[in-house]
Scaffold this active site. Structure first.
Site: not given
Length: 352
Positions: A41, A111, A151, A207, A244, A329-330
C-alpha cells in the site's frame, strides 16, 4: 557518507515504531538510513505521503527525500531495524537474515526462539554470543536475527537486574499501567479509554512472564538457560500518551532494606555505559526519593527517554520489597533499545 557508517533500512517504516526509528536515527554517528520499507500500500510513494507522521518533531529531511519500497531483500543496506506488525514480521525477518542482513527486531515473532538473543544491553549483553550458534544452525553467512523484548518487560527487567545481582530474586508480582501509544495507531478507540481503564492487553501478561525469565537467564554452552524466578503479571491500559508505569513487589533471597535496594539500583551500570555507546544513558536506572514519583509526564523523558525511573521503594508486607518503575515505552521500550542493541552488536563484531 562516511566509510565508517553502516547503511540501515527500516522495515515497517510508516508505522508507529518505524516512525520512531526514523526520528531517533537522524544524525546517528554510526548508522545512516538508506532504505525505508513498508507494505504494498505504501511502496513507491514518497515517505511523507506514505507515513501519517504522529511524532512531535518534524520528519527528518533525509527521510522526506526518500521513497518507500517493499519489505524484500535487495535493499541498499547491511542492517535492518524491524518495526513490522507481528502478523507479517516472522517470515520477512527470516528472509532478510538468510539473505545476509543483520536484523534487529522490535517484533515478537522470534523473541523466544532458542537460538535468537532477546536483548536489553544493560541486562544481558553477553547473550548476543548465541548469534554464532544461530548462524551455524540456520546456515546464515553474514545475516542473523536479534530481538528486543516487549516494552513493559524492558522497564521491568532494567529494575530487576541489579536486584537479582545483589540480593537474588525468588518471586515477582507486577501490575502495569500502560500508555496508549503502546497500542500503536489508531490504537484504542477513544470511547473505550476515556473515563476508563482497560484491564486486559492481549498476550501482554504472558510476554512479561516468559520474556523476563529469558532475559535474566544465563548464556552457557550455546544455550540460554532461563531464570527460575516466578513472575506474575497483570497488565492494564490507561489514559496516558507515553510512559508505562509498573507497580512491582519482589521476594528476595538475601535481606536488604530500602537504602540497600536504592543503592543497588542507583549504581547499576552495564556494557553500554562501559563501552560509551551513543544511545547509552549515563544512569540507566534513576532512583527518585519523592513520595509521588515517578510520574509519566515528569519522568518518561529522563536521559532522552532511555533511562528507567524507580521510586516509592518500601518494604512489602506480602513479599519483601516493593517499588514503582516508569519507562518511555516507544523509546526505551521499543526503538531506542533496538538501536542500542545494534550499537552493542557492532562493538562485538557482528556488523563487520
Amino acid at each position: 557518507m562516511s566509510k565508517h557508517e553502516i547503511k540501515v533500512g527500516i522495515l515497517g517504516a510508516t508505522g508507529a515504531v518505524g516512525q520512531r526509528f526514523v526520528q531517533l536515527l537522524e544524525n546517528h554517528p554510526w548508522f545512516r538510513v538508506t532504505a525505508l520499507a513498508a507494505s504494498e500500500r505504501s511502496a513507491g510513494r514518497p515517505y511523507p505521503e506514505a507515513a501519517v507522521w504522529r511524532l512531535d518533531t518534524p520528519i527528518p529531511e533525509a527521510a522526506r527525500e526518500m521513497s518507500v519500497t517493499l519489505c524484500e531483500p535487495g535493499l541498499d543496506c547491511d542492517l535492518v531495524f524491524s518495526g513490522l506488525d507481528s502478523s507479517v514480521a516472522g517470515p520477512i525477518e527470516a528472509a532478510f537474515a538468510a539473505a545476509g542482513y543483520a536484523v534487529v527486531s522490535n517484533s515478537k515473532n522470534h523473541r523466544m526462539d532458542d537460538d535468537v538473543p532477546l536483548l536489553v544491553p544493560e541486562v544481558n549483553g553477553d547473550h548476543c554470543r548465541i548469534i554464532d550458534y544461530q548462524r551455524k544452525r540456520r546456515g546464515y553467512d553474514r545475516g542473523f536475527i536479534a530481538t528486543n523484548p516487549n516494552c513493559s518487560t524492558i522497564g521491568l527487567t532494567m529494575a530487576l537486574k541489579p536486584i537479582a545481582d545483589h540480593f537474588g530474586i525468588r518471586q515477582v508480582a507486577v501490575t502495569t499501567m500502560q500508555a496508549l501509544s503502546g497500542a500503536g495507531y489508531p490504537g484504542v478507540p477513544s470511547l473505550e479509554i476515556l473515563d476508563n481503564v482497560l484491564p486486559y492487553i492481549g498476550e501482554e501478561e504472558d510476554k512479561m512472564e516468559r520474556e523476563t525469565l529469558k532475559l535474566l537467564g544465563r548464556f552457557r554452552d550455546n544455550r540460554i538457560e532461563h531464570s527460575g524466578i516466578v513472575v506474575s503479571a497483570q497488565c492494564n491500559r490507561v489514559h496516558v500518551q507515553d510512559g508505562h508505569m509498573e507497580c512491582v513487589s519482589v521476594s528476595l533471597e538475601k535481606e536488604t532494606d530500602t537504602k540497600g535496594l536504592a543503592e543497588a539500583l542507583r549504581n547499576h551500570r552495564g556494557l553500554p555505559q562501559e563501552l560509551g555507546l551513543p544511545f547509552a544513558p549515563r544512569h540507566p536506572v534513576i532512583v527518585r526519593d519523592e513520595p509521588d514519583r515517578p510520574q509519566p509526564r515528569m519522568d518518561r523523558d529522563a536521559e532522552n527517554g532511555m533511562a528507567v525511573t524507580v521510586g516509592r521503594i518500601r518494604p512489602c508486607p506480602v513479599l519483601d520489597m516493593k517499588f514503582v518503575v516508569l519507562s518511555h515505552n516507544t523509546i526505551r521500550g521499543a526503538a531506542g533499545t533496538a538501536i542500542m542493541n545494534a550499537e552493542l552488536l557492532r562493538t562485538q563484531g557482528y556488523l563487520d
